[in-house]
Design a protein around this motif. Structure first.
Motif, PDB file in Angstrom:
ATOM      1  N   ARG A  68     -15.249 -52.390 -39.728  1.00 42.18           N
ATOM      2  CA  ARG A  68     -14.825 -51.973 -38.379  1.00 42.18           C
ATOM      3  C   ARG A  68     -13.882 -50.770 -38.452  1.00 42.18           C
ATOM      4  O   ARG A  68     -13.996 -49.838 -37.653  1.00 42.18           O
ATOM      5  CB  ARG A  68     -14.172 -53.162 -37.687  1.00 42.18           C
ATOM      6  N   LEU A  90     -17.233 -54.605 -31.726  1.00 40.90           N
ATOM      7  CA  LEU A  90     -16.245 -54.848 -30.676  1.00 40.90           C
ATOM      8  C   LEU A  90     -16.762 -55.869 -29.664  1.00 40.90           C
ATOM      9  O   LEU A  90     -16.030 -56.761 -29.243  1.00 40.90           O
ATOM     10  CB  LEU A  90     -15.900 -53.533 -29.967  1.00 40.90           C
ATOM     11  N   GLY A  93     -16.712 -59.319 -31.336  1.00 36.48           N
ATOM     12  CA  GLY A  93     -15.481 -59.769 -31.975  1.00 36.48           C
ATOM     13  C   GLY A  93     -15.593 -59.876 -33.483  1.00 36.48           C
ATOM     14  O   GLY A  93     -14.965 -60.730 -34.095  1.00 36.48           O
ATOM     15  N   PRO A  97     -10.520 -58.517 -32.859  1.00 38.48           N
ATOM     16  CA  PRO A  97     -10.686 -59.128 -31.538  1.00 38.48           C
ATOM     17  C   PRO A  97     -11.831 -58.499 -30.732  1.00 38.48           C
ATOM     18  O   PRO A  97     -12.156 -57.327 -30.907  1.00 38.48           O
ATOM     19  CB  PRO A  97      -9.346 -58.893 -30.845  1.00 38.48           C
ATOM     20  N   GLU A  98     -12.422 -59.295 -29.893  1.00 40.52           N
ATOM     21  CA  GLU A  98     -13.453 -58.808 -28.977  1.00 40.52           C
ATOM     22  C   GLU A  98     -12.829 -57.822 -28.001  1.00 40.52           C
ATOM     23  O   GLU A  98     -11.722 -58.027 -27.506  1.00 40.52           O
ATOM     24  CB  GLU A  98     -14.042 -59.996 -28.213  1.00 40.52           C
ATOM     25  N   ASP A  99     -13.535 -56.734 -27.735  1.00 41.40           N
ATOM     26  CA  ASP A  99     -13.067 -55.718 -26.790  1.00 41.40           C
ATOM     27  C   ASP A  99     -14.288 -55.119 -26.096  1.00 41.40           C
ATOM     28  O   ASP A  99     -14.791 -54.068 -26.462  1.00 41.40           O
ATOM     29  CB  ASP A  99     -12.262 -54.641 -27.507  1.00 41.40           C
ATOM     30  N   CYS A 100     -14.765 -55.831 -25.067  1.00 36.41           N
ATOM     31  CA  CYS A 100     -15.991 -55.410 -24.383  1.00 36.41           C
ATOM     32  C   CYS A 100     -15.806 -54.097 -23.629  1.00 36.41           C
ATOM     33  O   CYS A 100     -16.747 -53.301 -23.523  1.00 36.41           O
ATOM     34  CB  CYS A 100     -16.459 -56.508 -23.432  1.00 36.41           C
ATOM     35  N   ALA A 101     -14.611 -53.842 -23.121  1.00 33.34           N
ATOM     36  CA  ALA A 101     -14.370 -52.598 -22.394  1.00 33.34           C
ATOM     37  C   ALA A 101     -14.525 -51.404 -23.338  1.00 33.34           C
ATOM     38  O   ALA A 101     -15.159 -50.397 -22.997  1.00 33.34           O
ATOM     39  CB  ALA A 101     -12.984 -52.610 -21.759  1.00 33.34           C
ATOM     40  N   GLU A 102     -13.960 -51.499 -24.544  1.00 42.51           N
ATOM     41  CA  GLU A 102     -14.086 -50.418 -25.522  1.00 42.51           C
ATOM     42  C   GLU A 102     -15.518 -50.307 -26.026  1.00 42.51           C
ATOM     43  O   GLU A 102     -16.040 -49.213 -26.219  1.00 42.51           O
ATOM     44  CB  GLU A 102     -13.116 -50.632 -26.685  1.00 42.51           C
ATOM     45  N   ARG A 105     -17.429 -48.417 -23.486  1.00 44.91           N
ATOM     46  CA  ARG A 105     -17.050 -46.997 -23.473  1.00 44.91           C
ATOM     47  C   ARG A 105     -17.796 -46.226 -24.556  1.00 44.91           C
ATOM     48  O   ARG A 105     -18.208 -45.097 -24.367  1.00 44.91           O
ATOM     49  CB  ARG A 105     -15.542 -46.850 -23.686  1.00 44.91           C
TER      50      ARG A 105
END
Length: 106
Positions: A68, A90, A93, A97-102, A105
């Motif tokens: 990552r 992302l 996860g 950590p999971e970051d669906c917004a990123e 993007r």
């Protein structure tokens, strides 16, 4: 010779040759070493491909956190394949950590 002299693109290309057994036997550990040298110099292709090797555990142990991180370095330079892989990690996860917004993007 250029790879031994520290030329990042030559290190990356020689790594690809070791990976695909061009001119000799396949050597994923040497590929990983060469990609690491080139990646440390900021070569986005090497960062992405080394990330893939860490992601899959190819040429050494699987390390999703390192995969990552490497994808992130290459993605920040606009490397489309790295952006794709980083987005997947992302969203799921993986390696952090999971970051669906990123992920969206990217």
């Amino acid at each position: 010779l250029a790879a031994a002299q520290g030329h990042a693109d030559a290190q990356f290309r020689l790594g690809v040759m070791h990976w695909h057994a061009e001119g000799g036997p396949e050597d994923c550990a040497e590929t990983r070493r060469l990609f690491g040298l080139a990646a440390a110099q900021g070569n986005a292709h090497a960062q992405c491909f080394l990330g893939s090797m860490h992601d899959a555990g190819e040429g050494g142990p699987q390390d999703l956190v390192e995969a990552r991180r490497l994808y992130g370095l290459a993605a920040a330079q606009g490397h489309a394949r790295a952006q794709f892989h980083l987005g997947g990690m992302l969203a799921n996860g993986e390696g952090g950590p999971e970051d669906c917004a990123e992920a969206r993007r990217l």
